[in-house]
Enzyme design. Sequence first.
Site, PDB file in Angstrom:
ATOM      1  N   GLY A  12       0.834  -1.215   0.000  1.00  0.00           N
ATOM      2  CA  GLY A  12       0.000   0.000   0.000  1.00  0.00           C
ATOM      3  C   GLY A  12       0.858   1.250   0.000  1.00  0.00           C
ATOM      4  O   GLY A  12       2.092   1.182  -0.043  1.00  0.00           O
ATOM      5  N   ASP A  60      -4.648 -12.756   3.258  1.00  0.00           N
ATOM      6  CA  ASP A  60      -5.614 -11.924   3.978  1.00  0.00           C
ATOM      7  C   ASP A  60      -5.411 -12.080   5.486  1.00  0.00           C
ATOM      8  O   ASP A  60      -5.525 -13.186   6.031  1.00  0.00           O
ATOM      9  CB  ASP A  60      -7.043 -12.384   3.600  1.00  0.00           C
ATOM     10  CG  ASP A  60      -8.062 -11.354   4.041  1.00  0.00           C
ATOM     11  OD1 ASP A  60      -9.108 -11.204   3.386  1.00  0.00           O
ATOM     12  OD2 ASP A  60      -7.791 -10.681   5.066  1.00  0.00           O
ATOM     13  N   SER A 127      -4.742   7.365  13.303  1.00  0.00           N
ATOM     14  CA  SER A 127      -5.086   8.554  12.509  1.00  0.00           C
ATOM     15  C   SER A 127      -5.562   9.683  13.402  1.00  0.00           C
ATOM     16  O   SER A 127      -6.158   9.459  14.451  1.00  0.00           O
ATOM     17  CB  SER A 127      -6.204   8.176  11.515  1.00  0.00           C
ATOM     18  OG  SER A 127      -6.765   9.350  10.949  1.00  0.00           O
ATOM     19  N   THR A 129      -7.910  11.294  12.898  1.00  0.00           N
ATOM     20  CA  THR A 129      -9.376  11.260  12.837  1.00  0.00           C
ATOM     21  C   THR A 129      -9.972  10.914  14.198  1.00  0.00           C
ATOM     22  O   THR A 129     -11.121  11.230  14.489  1.00  0.00           O
ATOM     23  CB  THR A 129      -9.837  10.271  11.738  1.00  0.00           C
ATOM     24  OG1 THR A 129     -11.172  10.560  11.384  1.00  0.00           O
ATOM     25  CG2 THR A 129      -9.708   8.836  12.156  1.00  0.00           C
ATOM     26  N   TYR A 152     -14.928   4.022   9.648  1.00  0.00           N
ATOM     27  CA  TYR A 152     -13.457   3.969   9.452  1.00  0.00           C
ATOM     28  C   TYR A 152     -12.768   4.566  10.682  1.00  0.00           C
ATOM     29  O   TYR A 152     -11.915   3.939  11.291  1.00  0.00           O
ATOM     30  CB  TYR A 152     -13.036   4.734   8.190  1.00  0.00           C
ATOM     31  CG  TYR A 152     -11.591   5.141   8.209  1.00  0.00           C
ATOM     32  CD1 TYR A 152     -11.229   6.461   8.533  1.00  0.00           C
ATOM     33  CD2 TYR A 152     -10.585   4.225   7.949  1.00  0.00           C
ATOM     34  CE1 TYR A 152      -9.893   6.837   8.587  1.00  0.00           C
ATOM     35  CE2 TYR A 152      -9.255   4.603   7.998  1.00  0.00           C
ATOM     36  CZ  TYR A 152      -8.921   5.913   8.319  1.00  0.00           C
ATOM     37  OH  TYR A 152      -7.595   6.284   8.384  1.00  0.00           O
ATOM     38  N   LYS A 156     -10.350   2.881  14.006  1.00  0.00           N
ATOM     39  CA  LYS A 156      -9.043   3.354  14.533  1.00  0.00           C
ATOM     40  C   LYS A 156      -9.130   3.532  16.048  1.00  0.00           C
ATOM     41  O   LYS A 156      -8.244   3.119  16.787  1.00  0.00           O
ATOM     42  CB  LYS A 156      -8.637   4.673  13.867  1.00  0.00           C
ATOM     43  CG  LYS A 156      -8.323   4.565  12.385  1.00  0.00           C
ATOM     44  CD  LYS A 156      -7.178   3.596  12.118  1.00  0.00           C
ATOM     45  CE  LYS A 156      -6.817   3.516  10.642  1.00  0.00           C
ATOM     46  NZ  LYS A 156      -5.761   2.519  10.360  1.00  0.00           N
ATOM     47  N   TYR A 180      -1.488   9.530  12.331  1.00  0.00           N
ATOM     48  CA  TYR A 180      -1.052  10.315  11.166  1.00  0.00           C
ATOM     49  C   TYR A 180      -2.000  11.490  10.950  1.00  0.00           C
ATOM     50  O   TYR A 180      -3.210  11.336  11.115  1.00  0.00           O
ATOM     51  CB  TYR A 180      -1.140   9.504   9.873  1.00  0.00           C
ATOM     52  CG  TYR A 180      -0.527   8.143   9.876  1.00  0.00           C
ATOM     53  CD1 TYR A 180      -0.973   7.217   8.939  1.00  0.00           C
ATOM     54  CD2 TYR A 180       0.469   7.766  10.759  1.00  0.00           C
ATOM     55  CE1 TYR A 180      -0.427   5.939   8.883  1.00  0.00           C
ATOM     56  CE2 TYR A 180       1.018   6.496  10.714  1.00  0.00           C
ATOM     57  CZ  TYR A 180       0.560   5.586   9.781  1.00  0.00           C
ATOM     58  OH  TYR A 180       1.106   4.321   9.733  1.00  0.00           O
ATOM     59  N   ARG A 298     -18.238  19.080   1.872  1.00  0.00           N
ATOM     60  CA  ARG A 298     -18.393  17.612   1.862  1.00  0.00           C
ATOM     61  C   ARG A 298     -18.856  17.195   3.258  1.00  0.00           C
ATOM     62  O   ARG A 298     -18.242  17.574   4.264  1.00  0.00           O
ATOM     63  CB  ARG A 298     -17.069  16.932   1.497  1.00  0.00           C
ATOM     64  CG  ARG A 298     -17.102  15.425   1.520  1.00  0.00           C
ATOM     65  CD  ARG A 298     -15.795  14.820   0.985  1.00  0.00           C
ATOM     66  NE  ARG A 298     -14.675  15.068   1.922  1.00  0.00           N
ATOM     67  CZ  ARG A 298     -13.445  14.564   1.708  1.00  0.00           C
ATOM     68  NH1 ARG A 298     -13.185  13.859   0.631  1.00  0.00           N
ATOM     69  NH2 ARG A 298     -12.486  14.815   2.591  1.00  0.00           N
TER      70      ARG A 298
HETATM   71  C1  WQD Z   1      -8.462  16.922   2.678  1.00  0.00           C
HETATM   72  C2  WQD Z   1      -9.150  18.246   2.423  1.00  0.00           C
HETATM   73  C3  WQD Z   1     -11.475  18.092   1.834  1.00  0.00           C
HETATM   74  C4  WQD Z   1     -10.928  16.167  -2.059  1.00  0.00           C
HETATM   75  C5  WQD Z   1      -9.050  11.507   5.339  1.00  0.00           C
HETATM   76  C6  WQD Z   1      -9.267  10.608   6.525  1.00  0.00           C
HETATM   77  C7  WQD Z   1      -7.978  10.493   7.300  1.00  0.00           C
HETATM   78  C8  WQD Z   1      -6.916   9.904   6.422  1.00  0.00           C
HETATM   79  C9  WQD Z   1      -6.738  10.795   5.198  1.00  0.00           C
HETATM   80  C10 WQD Z   1      -7.038   7.750   5.308  1.00  0.00           C
HETATM   81  C11 WQD Z   1     -10.544  18.309   3.018  1.00  0.00           C
HETATM   82  C12 WQD Z   1     -10.653  18.676   0.694  1.00  0.00           C
HETATM   83  C13 WQD Z   1     -10.692  16.735  -0.812  1.00  0.00           C
HETATM   84  C14 WQD Z   1     -11.446  16.972  -3.107  1.00  0.00           C
HETATM   85  C15 WQD Z   1     -11.436  18.866  -1.628  1.00  0.00           C
HETATM   86  N1  WQD Z   1      -7.272   8.560   6.225  1.00  0.00           N
HETATM   87  N2  WQD Z   1     -10.941  18.059  -0.613  1.00  0.00           N
HETATM   88  N3  WQD Z   1     -11.677  18.294  -2.844  1.00  0.00           N
HETATM   89  O1  WQD Z   1     -10.672  14.021   4.777  1.00  0.00           O
HETATM   90  O2  WQD Z   1      -8.677  15.291   5.778  1.00  0.00           O
HETATM   91  O3  WQD Z   1      -8.696  12.794   5.797  1.00  0.00           O
HETATM   92  O4  WQD Z   1      -8.016  10.976   4.533  1.00  0.00           O
HETATM   93  O5  WQD Z   1      -6.186   7.735   4.510  1.00  0.00           O
HETATM   94  O6  WQD Z   1      -8.174   9.636   8.420  1.00  0.00           O
HETATM   95  O7  WQD Z   1     -10.219  11.217   7.371  1.00  0.00           O
HETATM   96  O8  WQD Z   1      -8.400  13.975   3.644  1.00  0.00           O
HETATM   97  O9  WQD Z   1      -7.638  14.325   1.341  1.00  0.00           O
HETATM   98  O10 WQD Z   1     -10.042  13.563   1.726  1.00  0.00           O
HETATM   99  O11 WQD Z   1      -9.383  15.894   2.297  1.00  0.00           O
HETATM  100  O12 WQD Z   1     -11.667  20.064  -1.409  1.00  0.00           O
HETATM  101  O13 WQD Z   1     -11.693  16.506  -4.244  1.00  0.00           O
HETATM  102  O14 WQD Z   1      -9.305  18.408   1.012  1.00  0.00           O
HETATM  103  O15 WQD Z   1     -12.705  18.797   1.982  1.00  0.00           O
HETATM  104  O16 WQD Z   1     -10.760  19.607   3.512  1.00  0.00           O
HETATM  105  P1  WQD Z   1      -9.216  14.111   5.019  1.00  0.00           P
HETATM  106  P2  WQD Z   1      -8.873  14.378   2.170  1.00  0.00           P
END
Ligand code: WQD
Length: 342
Positions: A12, A60, A127, A129, A152, A156, A180, A298
Amino acid sequence: MKEKILVTGGTGYIGSHTTVELQNAGYEVVIIDNLSNSNESVIDGIEAISGIRPVFVKGDCTDINTLRKLFEDNPGIKGIINFAASKAVGESVQKPLLYYRNNLNTLINLLELMPEFGVKGIVFSSSCTVYGEPDQNPIDETAPIKPATSPYGNTKQISEEIIEDYVKSGAPIKSILLRYFNPIGAHPSALIGELPLGVPQNLVPYLTQTAAGIRKELTVFGDDYNTPDGSCIRDYIDVVDLAKAHVIAMKRMLENNDTDSVEIFNLGTGNGLSVLQLINAFEEATGVPVPHKIGERRAGDIEKIWADPKKANEVLGWKAQADIKDTMANAWKWQCHVTEKK
Ligand code: WQD
């Protein structure tokens, strides 16, 4: 004698970059991956960069017999880094049982087998998150854990609790939980990077695919937030910086006998960047325009979060080094490499 490390999910995005850094640091790596969200060709990239081909087991981790056979076939594994998990926030809302089964059963199986095979410690891929929408930024490890806003994110939080409870029960293992912030970018060689399947959910892969003309336009999800330019703020951390933190954490866990059994570290740069600032950084770094428009917010997005990385800086002796423009340039180099290969 090289210490042997099991990297689950090692083909990954973060797993592959961490395998390169582990091998560069002299560890022997065994990867297990079910290739549900990655490709076996990543092993070639890892070998091309580090000159070493890790042992690869297609399998797996939710099947304990597969894992037991891996430990029997690869004796002497001393540490585990567990990346194997489903990670798409939106998908987890649609398919919660898939997320709970995959992410939690994987971890439980690994924990159960560790004492049986003399595995000393596990580094867990957590994360930011788990913090939800912070009350204040920057956020350190003492910040309260908020109710998860997605299955998700809940996996975590539950995973961290499972590890804490297992260690408290007297299990002869240690663990380091790495929370992270937002991992981005690619290895400077452009031989490995993020390989999102289908339409990217995360910002940077969508951004680079838009710059490459694969996507017509990037939608900025909202510019009416309470931030300087109205777009959301995140702490974007270079994936190679992140990978290096795992090597330091593994070394600390295996060699330092006077640490707590479970330690937690936030891995971020300490700097918050808005979506619009990131687009600008990409365009300045590459000279390539990113067609974009402002769209609706979003659902589920938090407004702003960035790390206080002081504990990782002082206790691990790790600090994010990459300049955001270099990270963006590497992301673009990788995108061009992937697009050419198509
Ligand atoms: C970042 C910012 C969007 C796409 C998530 C998980 C986290 C980790 C990373 C897994 C936000 C904005 C995004 C787009 C946009 N997990 N955006 N247009 O949501 O902070 O974190 O992914 O890998 O645990 O929660 O990351 O990259 O989706 O978004 O404006 O087409 O970019 O609104 O503000 P996020 P993200």
